[in-house]
Scaffold this active site. Sequence first.
Site, PDB file in Angstrom:
ATOM      1  N   LYS A 122       0.656  -1.256  -0.025  1.00  0.00           N
ATOM      2  CA  LYS A 122      -0.058  -0.050   0.158  1.00  0.00           C
ATOM      3  C   LYS A 122       0.954   1.521  -0.028  1.00  0.00           C
ATOM      4  O   LYS A 122       0.536   2.281  -0.621  1.00  0.00           O
ATOM      5  CB  LYS A 122      -0.882   0.120   1.391  1.00  0.00           C
ATOM      6  CG  LYS A 122      -2.178  -0.993   0.978  1.00  0.00           C
ATOM      7  CD  LYS A 122      -3.337  -0.528   2.178  1.00  0.00           C
ATOM      8  CE  LYS A 122      -4.503  -1.557   1.868  1.00  0.00           C
ATOM      9  NZ  LYS A 122      -5.543  -1.180   2.791  1.00  0.00           N
ATOM     10  N   LYS A 206      -5.315 -10.450  -6.560  1.00  0.00           N
ATOM     11  CA  LYS A 206      -6.657 -10.565  -5.906  1.00  0.00           C
ATOM     12  C   LYS A 206      -7.536  -9.647  -6.621  1.00  0.00           C
ATOM     13  O   LYS A 206      -7.206  -8.491  -6.953  1.00  0.00           O
ATOM     14  CB  LYS A 206      -6.315 -10.523  -4.576  1.00  0.00           C
ATOM     15  CG  LYS A 206      -6.027  -9.270  -4.026  1.00  0.00           C
ATOM     16  CD  LYS A 206      -6.276  -9.399  -2.282  1.00  0.00           C
ATOM     17  CE  LYS A 206      -5.959  -7.874  -1.843  1.00  0.00           C
ATOM     18  NZ  LYS A 206      -6.022  -7.668  -0.520  1.00  0.00           N
ATOM     19  N   LYS A 209     -10.778  -3.893  -4.333  1.00  0.00           N
ATOM     20  CA  LYS A 209     -11.538  -2.620  -4.441  1.00  0.00           C
ATOM     21  C   LYS A 209     -10.636  -1.502  -5.198  1.00  0.00           C
ATOM     22  O   LYS A 209     -11.180  -0.704  -6.249  1.00  0.00           O
ATOM     23  CB  LYS A 209     -11.639  -1.865  -3.107  1.00  0.00           C
ATOM     24  CG  LYS A 209     -12.693  -2.711  -2.399  1.00  0.00           C
ATOM     25  CD  LYS A 209     -12.642  -2.100  -0.860  1.00  0.00           C
ATOM     26  CE  LYS A 209     -13.658  -2.707   0.028  1.00  0.00           C
ATOM     27  NZ  LYS A 209     -13.524  -2.570   1.501  1.00  0.00           N
TER      28      LYS A 209
HETATM   29  P1  AMP Z   1     -11.456  -5.111   2.815  1.00  0.00           P
HETATM   30  O1  AMP Z   1     -12.209  -4.805   1.726  1.00  0.00           O
HETATM   31  O2  AMP Z   1     -10.054  -5.074   2.648  1.00  0.00           O
HETATM   32  O3  AMP Z   1     -11.809  -4.401   4.254  1.00  0.00           O
HETATM   33  O4  AMP Z   1     -11.657  -6.489   3.199  1.00  0.00           O
HETATM   34  C1  AMP Z   1     -12.756  -7.217   3.846  1.00  0.00           C
HETATM   35  C2  AMP Z   1     -12.773  -8.581   3.926  1.00  0.00           C
HETATM   36  O5  AMP Z   1     -12.796  -9.291   2.575  1.00  0.00           O
HETATM   37  C3  AMP Z   1     -11.613  -9.225   4.664  1.00  0.00           C
HETATM   38  O6  AMP Z   1     -11.793 -10.425   5.393  1.00  0.00           O
HETATM   39  C4  AMP Z   1     -10.511  -9.469   3.493  1.00  0.00           C
HETATM   40  O7  AMP Z   1      -9.780 -10.853   3.597  1.00  0.00           O
HETATM   41  C5  AMP Z   1     -11.802 -10.154   2.438  1.00  0.00           C
HETATM   42  N1  AMP Z   1     -11.418 -10.018   0.910  1.00  0.00           N
HETATM   43  C6  AMP Z   1     -10.936  -8.817   0.180  1.00  0.00           C
HETATM   44  N2  AMP Z   1     -10.473  -9.261  -0.898  1.00  0.00           N
HETATM   45  C7  AMP Z   1     -10.728 -10.676  -1.149  1.00  0.00           C
HETATM   46  C8  AMP Z   1     -10.583 -11.430  -2.306  1.00  0.00           C
HETATM   47  N3  AMP Z   1     -10.204 -10.889  -3.371  1.00  0.00           N
HETATM   48  N4  AMP Z   1     -10.949 -12.881  -1.885  1.00  0.00           N
HETATM   49  C9  AMP Z   1     -11.420 -12.977  -0.656  1.00  0.00           C
HETATM   50  N5  AMP Z   1     -11.467 -12.311   0.382  1.00  0.00           N
HETATM   51  C10 AMP Z   1     -11.245 -11.121   0.069  1.00  0.00           C
END
Ligand code: AMP
Length: 346
Positions: A122, A206, A209
């Site tokens: 990041k 991966k 967002k």
């Molecule tokens: P965040 O949007 O980064 O706050 O992530 C929220 C949750 O979604 C966390 O538990 C992440 O590990 C999960 N997550 C985010 N991106 C992925 C992805 N591409 N595949 C699986 N889980 C994800």
Amino acid sequence: MTDQPTPAYAGPERVLSGVQPSGALHLGNYLGALKKFVALQDQFPTFLFVADMHAITVWQDPALLADQTREIAAAYLAAGLDPKKAAIFPQSAVRAHAELAWVFNCVARLGWLDRMTQFKEKSGKHKERSSIGLYTYPVLQAADILAYKATRVPVGEDQKQHLELTRDIAAKFNNDFNAPGFFPQPDPMIQGPGARIMSLRDGSAKMSKSDPSDLSRINLTDDADTIAKKIKKATTDPNPLPEDAADLDGRPEAKNLVGIYGALAGISSAEVLKQFGGQGFGAFKPALADLAVESLAPVSDAMRRFLGDKAEIDKVLADGAGRASEIAEPVVAEVKRLVGFWPGRA
Ligand code: AMP
Ligand code: TRP
């Protein structure tokens, strides 16, 4: 005394997780996180927050942040979380998170944080211009978890390293302050077919967002046509699907689409291939698009419905924050006593 085994944590099981309000939720968030939360809320006391304090480690427009927080709350509700069972709240509304994070900043070691790969990703080339919050982000995450003495933390694969750090902080705190078994060693519940959903454009990145290409992800708010179009355009190789799941290795895009199908249908990749092995993507992609639309349409409809009633969401968030504080405040009070803050340990 010293050769006594350390007593294990003996407190109740609790589930906790959080999602940042920093952009539209996508299929990876849904399969890696939200869907798992729903299954857990009936089994254990569950705490789900919107990680607004984590979000501001990078710039967030103050005019938008509260509504982004409501959006995540709406997604929790739309995914099937019941606010009577799970406490749903904004992280910033429970002061225990910030208070415990400070103590943990003094427990965690610089060398531990220097190893965190998410900070490296990041902060990019301009480490010195990153916020200090971005650096110490995983310490706040440890505080989020341990303020509730959470024992189970359902997250996607990308959070594994942060959970390991949480376990290290818990162990060092227990040890430094002579409080064996005070904090648990939380279990990162990463297993499952949705733990790592990849980009639709690049099977080695991966789904995220922050990917500049909207075609790389399926957003929870995409309509049926958009979902179908994105799956149709997803990168693939020219070969038909294999009969055997082991033959997906070395074919990251095929593996990802089969994995998504399995995660949505609640079956293994092997079972997906029993049905589609030998067929080309021309046949598989429309089936996947139908399944994705069928699975996500109710979620995005419900999300829109919840977002239409801001007052109701705010009630859920305020009520959740109250219930969360009731659990976290006594833990933090005990931490202050163990640390020796005024009026002292006695
Ligand atoms: P965040 O949007 O980064 O706050 O992530 C929220 C949750 O979604 C966390 O538990 C992440 O590990 C999960 N997550 C985010 N991106 C992925 C992805 N591409 N595949 C699986 N889980 C994800
Ligand atoms: N860091 C997590 C993410 O980006 C969000 C998060 C913050 C979290 N605090 C947490 C997840 C505590 C689980 C437990 O996805």
